[in-house]
Design an enzyme around this catalytic site. Structure first.
Site, mmCIF file in Angstrom:
data_model
loop_
_atom_site.group_PDB
_atom_site.id
_atom_site.type_symbol
_atom_site.label_atom_id
_atom_site.label_comp_id
_atom_site.label_asym_id
_atom_site.label_seq_id
_atom_site.Cartn_x
_atom_site.Cartn_y
_atom_site.Cartn_z
ATOM 1 N N SER A 248 -1.710 -0.169 -0.192
ATOM 2 C CA SER A 248 -2.368 -1.792 0.091
ATOM 3 C C SER A 248 -2.467 -1.652 1.396
ATOM 4 C CB SER A 248 -1.236 -2.665 -0.229
ATOM 5 O OG SER A 248 -1.515 -3.954 0.075
ATOM 6 N N TYR B 188 8.078 -6.178 0.630
ATOM 7 C CA TYR B 188 7.063 -5.554 0.043
ATOM 8 C C TYR B 188 5.867 -4.863 1.018
ATOM 9 C CZ TYR B 188 2.345 -5.413 -2.006
ATOM 10 O OH TYR B 188 0.814 -4.504 -2.405
HETATM 11 N N1 LIG Z 1 -3.936 -7.306 -5.890
HETATM 12 C C1 LIG Z 1 -4.261 -7.322 -5.174
HETATM 13 O O1 LIG Z 1 -4.112 -7.937 -4.324
HETATM 14 C C2 LIG Z 1 -3.369 -5.700 -4.784
HETATM 15 C C3 LIG Z 1 -3.775 -5.666 -2.721
HETATM 16 C C4 LIG Z 1 -3.168 -4.275 -2.798
HETATM 17 C C5 LIG Z 1 -1.858 -3.393 -3.581
HETATM 18 N N2 LIG Z 1 -2.164 -3.930 -5.066
HETATM 19 C C6 LIG Z 1 -1.266 -3.457 -5.523
HETATM 20 O O2 LIG Z 1 -2.595 -2.505 -6.506
HETATM 21 C C7 LIG Z 1 -1.590 -2.350 -7.745
HETATM 22 C C8 LIG Z 1 -1.667 -2.522 -9.127
HETATM 23 O O3 LIG Z 1 -1.252 -3.610 -8.901
HETATM 24 P P1 LIG Z 1 -2.280 -5.642 -9.892
HETATM 25 O O4 LIG Z 1 -3.156 -6.364 -8.899
HETATM 26 O O5 LIG Z 1 -3.792 -4.736 -10.795
HETATM 27 O O6 LIG Z 1 -1.755 -6.527 -10.455
HETATM 28 P P2 LIG Z 1 -1.057 -7.032 -11.614
HETATM 29 O O7 LIG Z 1 -2.022 -7.767 -12.494
HETATM 30 O O8 LIG Z 1 0.467 -7.971 -11.825
HETATM 31 O O9 LIG Z 1 -0.554 -5.485 -12.312
HETATM 32 C C9 LIG Z 1 1.120 -4.632 -12.107
HETATM 33 C C10 LIG Z 1 1.314 -4.101 -12.866
HETATM 34 O O10 LIG Z 1 2.023 -2.777 -12.591
HETATM 35 C C11 LIG Z 1 2.690 -3.072 -13.757
HETATM 36 N N3 LIG Z 1 4.689 -3.457 -13.303
HETATM 37 C C12 LIG Z 1 5.184 -4.274 -13.147
HETATM 38 N N4 LIG Z 1 6.134 -4.228 -13.180
HETATM 39 C C13 LIG Z 1 6.274 -2.918 -13.974
HETATM 40 C C14 LIG Z 1 7.858 -2.295 -14.269
HETATM 41 N N5 LIG Z 1 9.064 -2.660 -13.675
HETATM 42 N N6 LIG Z 1 7.863 -1.070 -14.407
HETATM 43 C C15 LIG Z 1 6.593 -0.751 -15.033
HETATM 44 N N7 LIG Z 1 5.468 -1.946 -14.736
HETATM 45 C C16 LIG Z 1 5.183 -2.459 -13.771
HETATM 46 C C17 LIG Z 1 2.644 -3.866 -14.995
HETATM 47 O O11 LIG Z 1 2.973 -3.556 -16.032
HETATM 48 P P3 LIG Z 1 2.603 -4.692 -17.129
HETATM 49 O O12 LIG Z 1 1.222 -5.064 -17.913
HETATM 50 O O13 LIG Z 1 3.206 -4.188 -18.308
HETATM 51 O O14 LIG Z 1 3.582 -5.458 -17.154
HETATM 52 C C18 LIG Z 1 0.730 -3.600 -14.442
HETATM 53 O O15 LIG Z 1 0.064 -2.676 -15.368
HETATM 54 C C19 LIG Z 1 0.047 -2.248 -7.292
HETATM 55 O O16 LIG Z 1 1.056 -1.627 -7.023
HETATM 56 C C20 LIG Z 1 -0.265 -3.657 -6.099
HETATM 57 O O17 LIG Z 1 1.102 -3.628 -4.998
HETATM 58 C C21 LIG Z 1 -2.454 -5.244 -5.455
#
Ligand SMILES: NC(=O)c1ccc[n+]([C@@H]2O[C@H](COP(=O)([O-])OP(=O)(O)OC[C@H]3O[C@@H](n4cnc5c(N)ncnc54)[C@H](OP(=O)(O)O)[C@@H]3O)[C@@H](O)[C@H]2O)c1
Length: 202
Positions: free
Chosen positions: A72, A85
């Site tokens: 991130s 986090y």
């Molecule tokens: N969105 C942002 O602003 C942002 C910024 C920087 C970094 N990130 C990073 O990007 C990555 C993806 O996040 P996102 O933005 O796409 O958020 P998201 O829409 O909340 O997706 C999170 C993902 O993680 C999976 N997940 C959550 N808990 C889990 C568990 N206990 N076991 C297995 N899988 C799990 C979810 O699976 P399910 O769908 O099955 O629940 C989903 O595929 C993360 O690592 C996050 O830290 C996001």
């Protein structure tokens, strides 16, 4: 690990491992309980490490492979009100860079992907105050500092991976902001980031 065993018994091999699953918790440290943080660290750090540890020997045997670990923008500086986090994402960057070096002569490309604010379920999972955050981003959009779409992030990611980059901080505005922080003291950066996050997550 069950996932690894299932993939193996299905006769599949992995060319590129993308460790994307992860979530955050926003608020001051004690606003979430310890179990909650333990589960988050298990996913953001331990599972990601385990999967790299499991798949790297297979990739070495098959003559190469790739790993993209999703960190991130929070990997780059401490974030008050997202302390656990942001620290977990700092691990992702440090770990990815270190193993990239270790396996660079064995055909394994390791890259850390560092997205900034990206449209997804992330903010809703991280904080009950996600509407406040969305509003801030909408204001930001008008000024050209809004969230990226996941499609934009994926394109930047693949382009950087093709070029065998060590890490990619997504979004021109995020890169500019990060560059500016290089001219500031760590204390000043902490104050700036803390002030920003206090508004949306404090
Ligand atoms: N969105 C942002 O602003 C942002 C910024 C920087 C970094 N990130 C990073 O990007 C990555 C993806 O996040 P996102 O933005 O796409 O958020 P998201 O829409 O909340 O997706 C999170 C993902 O993680 C999976 N997940 C959550 N808990 C889990 C568990 N206990 N076991 C297995 N899988 C799990 C979810 O699976 P399910 O769908 O099955 O629940 C989903 O595929 C993360 O690592 C996050 O830290 C996001």
């Amino acid at each position: 690990m069950k996932l690894y065993d299932q993939i193996k018994s299905a006769g599949l091999s992995i060319d590129i491992l993308i460790n994307n699953a992860g979530y955050g918790r926003w608020g001051d440290l004690t606003s979430h309980d310890r179990d909650d943080y333990t589960k988050m660290l298990q996913l953001n750090i331990t599972t990601l490490t385990d999967l790299c540890h499991l798949y790297i020997p297979d990739m070495v045997t098959q003559g190469g492979g790739g790993i993209i670990n999703v960190g991130s923008m929070a990997s780059l500086s401490p974030i008050p009100y997202a302390s656990v986090y942001s620290s977990s994402k700092a691990y992702v960057l440090m770990f990815s860079e270190a193993i990239r070096y270790e396996y660079r002569d064995q055909g394994i490309k390791v890259m850390a992907l560092l997205p900034g604010g990206t449209e997804s379920e992330f903010a809703r999972v991280a904080t009950e105050k996600s509407e406040k955050l969305s509003e801030r981003y909408k204001e930001g959009s008008a000024a050209g500092t809004g969230m990226q779409t996941s499609h934009e992030v994926a394109l930047e990611c693949l382009e950087a991976f093709e070029k065998n980059k060590q890490y990619i901080l997504c979004g021109g505005k995020n890169r500019l902001l990060h560059m500016l922080t290089k001219f500031m003291s760590r204390q000043r950066v902490l104050e700036m980031v803390g002030g920003m996050f206090k508004k949306v997550a404090g």
